[in-house]
Write a protein that holds these residues in place. Sequence first.
Motif, PDB file in Angstrom:
ATOM      1  N   LYS A  44      -0.520  -4.097  -9.003  1.00  0.00           N
ATOM      2  CA  LYS A  44       1.208  -4.099  -8.815  1.00  0.00           C
ATOM      3  C   LYS A  44       1.687  -3.521  -7.923  1.00  0.00           C
ATOM      4  N   PHE A  45       1.162  -3.859  -6.664  1.00  0.00           N
ATOM      5  CA  PHE A  45       2.194  -3.238  -5.093  1.00  0.00           C
ATOM      6  C   PHE A  45       2.496  -4.890  -5.229  1.00  0.00           C
ATOM      7  N   LEU A  46       0.725  -6.294  -5.706  1.00  0.00           N
ATOM      8  CA  LEU A  46       1.410  -7.419  -4.920  1.00  0.00           C
ATOM      9  C   LEU A  46       2.708  -8.820  -5.930  1.00  0.00           C
ATOM     10  N   ARG A  47       2.810  -7.829  -6.783  1.00  0.00           N
ATOM     11  CA  ARG A  47       3.814  -8.375  -8.048  1.00  0.00           C
ATOM     12  C   ARG A  47       5.168  -7.771  -7.495  1.00  0.00           C
ATOM     13  N   ASN A  48       5.390  -6.711  -6.795  1.00  0.00           N
ATOM     14  CA  ASN A  48       6.520  -6.065  -6.810  1.00  0.00           C
ATOM     15  C   ASN A  48       7.137  -5.846  -5.528  1.00  0.00           C
ATOM     16  N   ILE A  49       6.021  -6.306  -4.207  1.00  0.00           N
ATOM     17  CA  ILE A  49       6.307  -6.138  -3.323  1.00  0.00           C
ATOM     18  C   ILE A  49       7.275  -7.442  -3.292  1.00  0.00           C
TER      19      ILE A  49
ATOM     20  N   ASN B  61      10.976  -9.144   0.467  1.00  0.00           N
ATOM     21  CA  ASN B  61      11.329  -9.599   1.444  1.00  0.00           C
ATOM     22  C   ASN B  61       9.675  -9.881   2.088  1.00  0.00           C
ATOM     23  N   THR B  62       8.785 -10.289   1.765  1.00  0.00           N
ATOM     24  CA  THR B  62       7.253 -11.178   2.124  1.00  0.00           C
ATOM     25  C   THR B  62       7.235 -11.677   1.790  1.00  0.00           C
ATOM     26  N   SER B  63       6.113 -12.390   2.184  1.00  0.00           N
ATOM     27  CA  SER B  63       5.302 -13.406   1.386  1.00  0.00           C
ATOM     28  C   SER B  63       3.513 -13.411   0.717  1.00  0.00           C
ATOM     29  N   VAL B  64       3.643 -13.773  -0.408  1.00  0.00           N
ATOM     30  CA  VAL B  64       2.276 -13.029  -0.669  1.00  0.00           C
ATOM     31  C   VAL B  64       1.282 -14.677  -0.611  1.00  0.00           C
ATOM     32  N   GLY B  65       0.344 -14.764   0.111  1.00  0.00           N
ATOM     33  CA  GLY B  65      -0.055 -16.136  -0.034  1.00  0.00           C
ATOM     34  C   GLY B  65      -1.726 -15.800   1.112  1.00  0.00           C
TER      35      GLY B  65
ATOM     36  N   VAL C 236       5.270 -16.422  11.057  1.00  0.00           N
ATOM     37  CA  VAL C 236       6.591 -15.035  11.747  1.00  0.00           C
ATOM     38  C   VAL C 236       6.639 -13.931  10.480  1.00  0.00           C
ATOM     39  N   GLU C 237       6.725 -14.152   9.463  1.00  0.00           N
ATOM     40  CA  GLU C 237       7.088 -13.701   7.967  1.00  0.00           C
ATOM     41  C   GLU C 237       5.767 -12.919   7.687  1.00  0.00           C
ATOM     42  N   THR C 238       6.301 -11.382   7.055  1.00  0.00           N
ATOM     43  CA  THR C 238       4.978 -11.132   7.225  1.00  0.00           C
ATOM     44  C   THR C 238       4.130 -11.490   5.836  1.00  0.00           C
ATOM     45  N   ILE C 239       2.691 -11.884   5.922  1.00  0.00           N
ATOM     46  CA  ILE C 239       2.161 -12.161   4.760  1.00  0.00           C
ATOM     47  C   ILE C 239       1.306 -10.917   4.453  1.00  0.00           C
ATOM     48  N   ILE C 240       1.452 -11.148   2.617  1.00  0.00           N
ATOM     49  CA  ILE C 240       0.532  -9.566   2.123  1.00  0.00           C
ATOM     50  C   ILE C 240      -0.611 -11.001   1.060  1.00  0.00           C
TER      51      ILE C 240
ATOM     52  N   SER D   1      10.212  -2.107   2.432  1.00  0.00           N
ATOM     53  CA  SER D   1       9.774  -3.114   1.280  1.00  0.00           C
ATOM     54  C   SER D   1       8.636  -2.514   0.751  1.00  0.00           C
ATOM     55  N   PHE D   2       7.415  -2.246   1.353  1.00  0.00           N
ATOM     56  CA  PHE D   2       6.383  -0.865   1.480  1.00  0.00           C
ATOM     57  C   PHE D   2       6.098  -0.283   0.321  1.00  0.00           C
ATOM     58  N   ASN D   3       7.807   1.230   1.139  1.00  0.00           N
ATOM     59  CA  ASN D   3       7.125   2.155  -0.007  1.00  0.00           C
ATOM     60  C   ASN D   3       7.205   1.674  -1.084  1.00  0.00           C
ATOM     61  N   LYS D   4       9.090   0.840  -1.736  1.00  0.00           N
ATOM     62  CA  LYS D   4       9.330   0.764  -3.039  1.00  0.00           C
ATOM     63  C   LYS D   4       7.909   0.423  -3.784  1.00  0.00           C
ATOM     64  N   ALA D   5       7.454  -0.961  -2.835  1.00  0.00           N
ATOM     65  CA  ALA D   5       6.590  -1.385  -3.995  1.00  0.00           C
ATOM     66  C   ALA D   5       5.670  -1.188  -4.026  1.00  0.00           C
ATOM     67  N   LEU D   6       4.745   0.683  -3.468  1.00  0.00           N
ATOM     68  CA  LEU D   6       3.994   1.481  -3.531  1.00  0.00           C
ATOM     69  C   LEU D   6       4.567   2.701  -4.582  1.00  0.00           C
ATOM     70  N   SER D   7       5.400   2.852  -4.171  1.00  0.00           N
ATOM     71  CA  SER D   7       6.310   4.088  -5.160  1.00  0.00           C
ATOM     72  C   SER D   7       5.604   3.689  -6.839  1.00  0.00           C
ATOM     73  N   LEU D   8       6.080   2.045  -7.347  1.00  0.00           N
ATOM     74  CA  LEU D   8       6.688   1.428  -8.543  1.00  0.00           C
ATOM     75  C   LEU D   8       4.869   2.416  -9.727  1.00  0.00           C
TER      76      LEU D   8
END
Length: 378
Positions: A309-314, A316-320, A326-330, A371-378
């Motif tokens: 759920k976190f990965l689907r909703n985070i 202002n980052t890149s999931v890769g 220079v960008e935060t990559i998750i 951004s993390f708080n929003k995605a983790l709180s869902l």
Amino acid sequence: MKFGTKLIHNGFNIDKETGAVSTPIYQTSTYHQFDIDNFGKYDYSRSGNPTREVLENTIAHLEGGECGYAFSSGIAAICSVISIFSKGDHILIGKDVYGGTYRAVTTIFNRFGIEFTFINGENLQDIKKKIKPNTKAIYLETPSNPLLKITDIKEACKIGEENNLIVIVDNTFMSPYFQKPLELGAHIVVHSATKFIGGHSDVVAGLVVTKNKELGKRVYGVQNGFGAILGPQDSWLILRGLKTLKIRMDLCSSNAKALANWLNNREDIEMVYYPDLDGHVGREVHLSQSSSGGAVLSFKTSSEEKALKFLRNIENTSVGVSLGGVETIISYPAKMSHAAIPREEREKLGIGNNLIRVSLGIEDIDDIKESFNKALSL
């Protein structure tokens, strides 16, 4: 001369032919020979290219080694180093190395008669115990990917010296700015320069530095023989990225430490892994051999469902699958960097389906936390 200055003024940065302050891109495959009996320095770009040579000399200088080599990818660099060994040789290798390294040694090199034994790099006694008469090398990754496990490089190198072993260290996570394995006794350093050294998620590259010329000749023999070289355009991109390594790493690591502490105080986070976090196993060892905790952390959520759920909703980052930009990559190791490791083996290592890896970028830390708080709180 301090490191930040070395990045800009290292003796290789100004083109000797023209005085250009940006290394020229020698986009050529071959070179005219003015004397057929006495070839010039360059003859064919697989064997040597002026742009690539500047990069190779620069990384050797920054790591404190004798010889540097640039490859077409990080795994090409790693595999080329392993290729200096022969059938019947035995190599000790950390259990939780990068998944691509694991795949290479378990599905490719094992077919050529090179034997590998996985070790717990945190446990020096485990290293000693698994040395055999045909052991030739110890391959370490510290901090390891993705659980940031720490190996005492200096002590591991003492074991290597006592047993006449070559010690190889993957220094991708720390870069030569934060950690210099050769100064601690290692013989070969490898990097995925795709990551922090390049720093902009726009090039794939690998680098190798050897402590002495003898090992350098062996690595060069593989580089020239296999031809997995880095092209001049990509060499230039890595050189450009190197110039800002210090300022990027300072900010990225500051962000990582702040986020690690913030995550560690959340009740919905099961575990945080970061080398400079209070309570992290090996923290004191790490800080004795590195000048920072680095820019990468991992954390476990309470469940696989929450991680997904976190990965689907985070935002202002890149999931890769990569890191070091220079960008935060998750990243989701179970399906990305360590997908090559069977699930049963991954879980034994602690790489569960609730584990998330984060490479911090240069964004404002307050925006990252939001951004993390929003995605983790869902």
